[in-house]
Design an enzyme around this catalytic site. Structure first.
Site, PDB file in Angstrom:
ATOM      1  N   SER A 476       0.633  -1.354   0.024  1.00  0.00           N
ATOM      2  CA  SER A 476       0.105  -0.101  -0.129  1.00  0.00           C
ATOM      3  C   SER A 476       1.016   1.183   0.000  1.00  0.00           C
ATOM      4  O   SER A 476       1.541   1.588  -1.005  1.00  0.00           O
ATOM      5  CB  SER A 476      -0.884  -0.242   1.257  1.00  0.00           C
ATOM      6  OG  SER A 476      -1.970   0.704   1.078  1.00  0.00           O
ATOM      7  N   ASP A 487      10.088   5.664 -10.224  1.00  0.00           N
ATOM      8  CA  ASP A 487       9.669   6.338 -11.430  1.00  0.00           C
ATOM      9  C   ASP A 487      10.500   7.691 -11.540  1.00  0.00           C
ATOM     10  O   ASP A 487      10.891   8.012 -12.705  1.00  0.00           O
ATOM     11  CB  ASP A 487       8.237   6.848 -11.307  1.00  0.00           C
ATOM     12  CG  ASP A 487       7.307   5.647 -11.450  1.00  0.00           C
ATOM     13  OD1 ASP A 487       7.692   4.548 -11.949  1.00  0.00           O
ATOM     14  OD2 ASP A 487       5.979   5.632 -11.097  1.00  0.00           O
ATOM     15  N   LYS A 502      -1.107  -4.266  -3.123  1.00  0.00           N
ATOM     16  CA  LYS A 502      -2.175  -3.555  -2.894  1.00  0.00           C
ATOM     17  C   LYS A 502      -2.433  -2.295  -3.259  1.00  0.00           C
ATOM     18  O   LYS A 502      -1.517  -1.280  -2.704  1.00  0.00           O
ATOM     19  CB  LYS A 502      -2.428  -3.759  -1.113  1.00  0.00           C
ATOM     20  CG  LYS A 502      -3.715  -2.937  -0.750  1.00  0.00           C
ATOM     21  CD  LYS A 502      -3.691  -2.766   0.807  1.00  0.00           C
ATOM     22  CE  LYS A 502      -4.967  -2.099   1.231  1.00  0.00           C
ATOM     23  NZ  LYS A 502      -4.859  -0.657   0.940  1.00  0.00           N
TER      24      LYS A 502
END
Length: 723
Positions: A476, A487, A502
């Protein structure tokens, strides 16, 4: 191998509700009587909230009903040792009717299963006591299959009795092999030692198993109708997705505490010892710990609120004792306790806000060659939903970074292993500590356009080398952090092949807001999935997780773990990427290549990979011999194979970890914290993953560290939860 503990593990929902062996002290609320009308109201409210608020509401039809039916029976009888086939035949007619019964607030199916379960559990208690009253014959050629999920229910009570006999026999047999080994070891150390006979060990093992089952059934016996109804409700709401969950009022309190890391009370943990409640631990820094009168091992006999008359709590449910002791800051509770020396004493304690230190971020400094590095361990992205001025993970990590910078660290490891998530806005702010500004995560609600959550502060707390450690259980909010760092190419993500997967956001909805006034008291809350989050590159972490830049072998390398292995998990999808600029940091290709080369040569990593393959081979083993000689031979073979893997836990990396100066000052008055940090440093010094993380930092090109600090008050926190 122990059947009883297998049963405990499988019966996780019951274990969760009764908080076996340990509880933190909650506030006093009078125990509610059973009320079917309240149950009907709950069904109505939950159906309404799920239909209107869930990200992807499902259709309540016969398929839904069958799914609830299967999940509920698995939850209340996971080892197939309570119900018999005649019970299932009786239940079966409701298999496709549960959807209609939920809509009509019909409790017939629950009432039937609840009353039958109590009846069968009472019968089972007689069975195991009868079976364990006489010795087993371990010369017989028989076996047991412990894959309970695939076992049918017993045809009749005679077959159920036989199943209990085999399960108990396996439990005792496992205990015997362990105890016989201990006897052999004692004889080796002391030639004069008189070993116990097999018959004596067998009797001891039966008594141990009996004691464990008595304790378990005592715990389960403390559950009331409301507790079992919560299990039924969650079998319904969890069909929407694995993270939608109903919290009864007491469970809601515990959830808030787990997210904030604080509670109001005396700062102690309790456990049940026969009919008496025992102090199992004092929380360092709490009022009970500072008062030095209450001690571990003290037995609580009575509890009084301030100057009120004390209430006898012997024989009382653990949860009810806990409720009486916890209370608002500044109020007094008086405990009548029996001390370890047998004396009786009345101890007055003023309740305070207690911080659970183990839930908070912590850091350490370590030397690797001629370089100094820092490691920050974050167990969760915590926040106090009710008071944003209190501690939260973002502010604490920012402080730890400043403290590490003061020590001249040249790189930082963010350890997010086993971090299950937490506050959404907290993780957005925390990513902002490592990037100039820009999008961090994209969030989409059902039927709406996506929202992009930004770090809008151009200041950076740390722009030096950064490694993020994850594993299969990083979930999560941890995945949001790792994905954003990846990224932006701001750092290197290392660890398991992928994180948990998740990619959904939950909100906690107070059910009381939908009722003007209720004679039923607190109705609890529903944690339900309201959004999905996406990486800034557009991909979802749902099911897929975050793939590590450097994959490190671990014991679960060949086993499917995480959301992808959950039957009713929401699907993976993708949206448009956000507009963001990749960090100017040089390519990590050389660093990644060097790490892979080191790990390929490492005997420790080779052994971990071999161990993972062995675990994968054994994961589906479910048939065990109940013949002592064969069982012992099988156990010996397993031990022989396992010996080669002992080097994994014996490994030392020869690194020295040091607490920061501010903590070392604290240690002078807090020896408990000093001991906890010492144990943490000992575990880090045996951690090959941390060692490789530091090697990776050494290989990374160091940037100039920004000296300015971030004003924490500039960040605005929204309350959302992605645990």
């Amino acid at each position: 191998m122990n059947t009883f503990w297998q049963f405990m593990k499988r019966n996780y929902k019951v274990v969760l509700l009764i908080t076996v062996l340990s509880a933190i002290l909650w506030s006093f609320v009078p125990h509610k009587k059973e009320d079917p009308e309240k149950d009907r109201l709950l069904l109505e409210l939950l159906t309404f909230v799920l239909e209107k608020g869930h990200y992807d509401p499902i259709t309540m039809d016969d398929a839904f009903s069958k799914s609830v039916y299967k999940e509920y029976l698995n939850a209340i009888d996971p080892s197939r040792r309570f119900f018999v086939q005649s019970d299932i035949d009786e239940f079966k007619k409701y298999e496709t009717q549960i959807d209609d019964m939920v809509k009509n607030k019909d409790l017939t199916f629950f009432d039937l299963t609840y009353s039958r379960l109590l009846e069968r559990m009472a019968e089972s208690r007689k069975i195991y006591k009868e079976v364990l009253d006489k010795p087993f014959d371990f010369n017989k050629e028989e076996s047991i299959n412990t894959d309970y999920d695939k076992l049918p229910f017993s045809k009749n009570k005679a077959e159920l009795h036989t199943r209990w006999e085999k399960q108990l026999k396996l439990s005792v047999l496992s205990s015997i092999t362990d105890k016989m080994k201990l006897e052999e070891d004692k004889k080796k150390k002391d030639a004069a030692y008189k070993e116990k006979t097999f018959a004596e060990v067998e009797k001891d093992s039966r008594e141990t198993t009996l004691k464990s089952l008595n304790e378990y059934f005592d715990f389960v016996g403390e559950l009331d109708r409301n507790d079992w109804f919560s299990i039924y409700i969650n079998s319904i709401v969890e069909r929407y997705d694995p993270h939608t969950f109903y919290f009864a009022p007491e469970e809601k309190d515990k959830f808030d505490i787990s997210m904030s890391g604080t509670l109001e009370g005396i700062g102690a943990r309790l456990q049940k010892k026969n009919d008496i409640t025992e102090i199992s631990e004092l929380i360092p820094g709490g009022p009970a710990w500072r008062g030095k009168e209450l001690e571990q091992g003290d037995l609580i006999l009575k509890v009084a609120q301030g100057k009120e008359e004390p209430v006898d709590v012997v024989g009382m449910r653990l949860d009810d004792v806990v409720k009486k002791i916890k209370g608002k800051k500044g109020t007094e509770v008086r405990l009548t306790v029996k001390k370890v020396d047998g004396t009786i004493k009345v101890i007055s304690i003023i309740r305070e806000v207690v911080e659970l230190e183990e839930t908070y971020a912590k850091s350490s400094v370590v030397k690797e060659g001629d370089k100094t590095f820092g490691i920050i361990y974050l167990p969760k992205f915590y926040i106090d939903f009710e008071n944003k001025d209190k501690r939260d993970a973002y502010k604490d990590v920012a402080k730890e970074i400043e403290r590490l910078k003061a020590q001249g660290v040249e790189g930082i490891v963010m350890d997010l292993r086993d971090n299950g998530g937490g506050s959404l806005q907290t993780v957005v702010d925390m990513v902002g500590l490592f990037i100039e500004d820009g999008p961090v995560v994209q969030v989409k609600s059902a039927g709406r356009k996506k929202d992009v959550l930004y770090d809008k502060d151009s200041r950076v707390q740390w722009d030096g080398p950064l490694v993020v450690m994850v594993n299969n259980f990083s979930a999560s909010a941890s995945e949001i952090f790792a994905a954003a760092i990846q990224d932006y190419k701001r750092g290197i993500v290392i660890g398991s092949k992928h994180t948990y997967g998740k990619g959904t956001v939950q909100n906690l909805i107070d059910l009381n807001q939908f009722v003007r006034s209720s004679s039923f008291g607190d109705l609890g809350a529903l944690k339900t999935t309201t959004q999905k989050f996406y990486r800034i590159n557009g991909g979802s972490t749902q099911r897929e997780g975050v793939l590590s830049d450097i994959v490190m072998p671990d014991r679960y390398s060949y086993i499917e773990m995480g959301e992808r292995d959950v039957e009713n998990a929401m699907p993976w999808d993708k949206i448009d990427e956000a507009s963001y600029k990749v960090s100017k940091t040089a390519s990590f290709a050389d660093v990644i290549a060097k790490s892979k080369e080191r790990m390929a040569k490492s005997e420790q990593f080779k052994l971990i990979d071999e161990n993972a393959k062995w675990i994968n081979e054994r994961k589906d083993l479910s048939v065990f011999s109940l013949n002592y000689k064969k069982f012992k031979a099988d156990e010996t073979a397993v031990e022989t194979n396992a010996k080669k893997f002992k080097a994994i836990v014996d490994y030392k990396n020869d690194l020295k970890f040091t607490s920061l100066p501010y903590e070392q000052e604290t240690f002078k008055n807090d020896t408990i914290l000093a001991q906890k940090r010492e144990r943490w440093h000992e575990s880090l010094a045996k951690d090959v993953y941390v060692e490789e993380a530091l090697n990776i930092l050494s290989d990374m090109k160091s940037n100039t560290v920004v000296k300015g600090t971030i004003n924490l008050k500039d960040k605005k926190h929204k309350i959302a939860e992605v645990k």
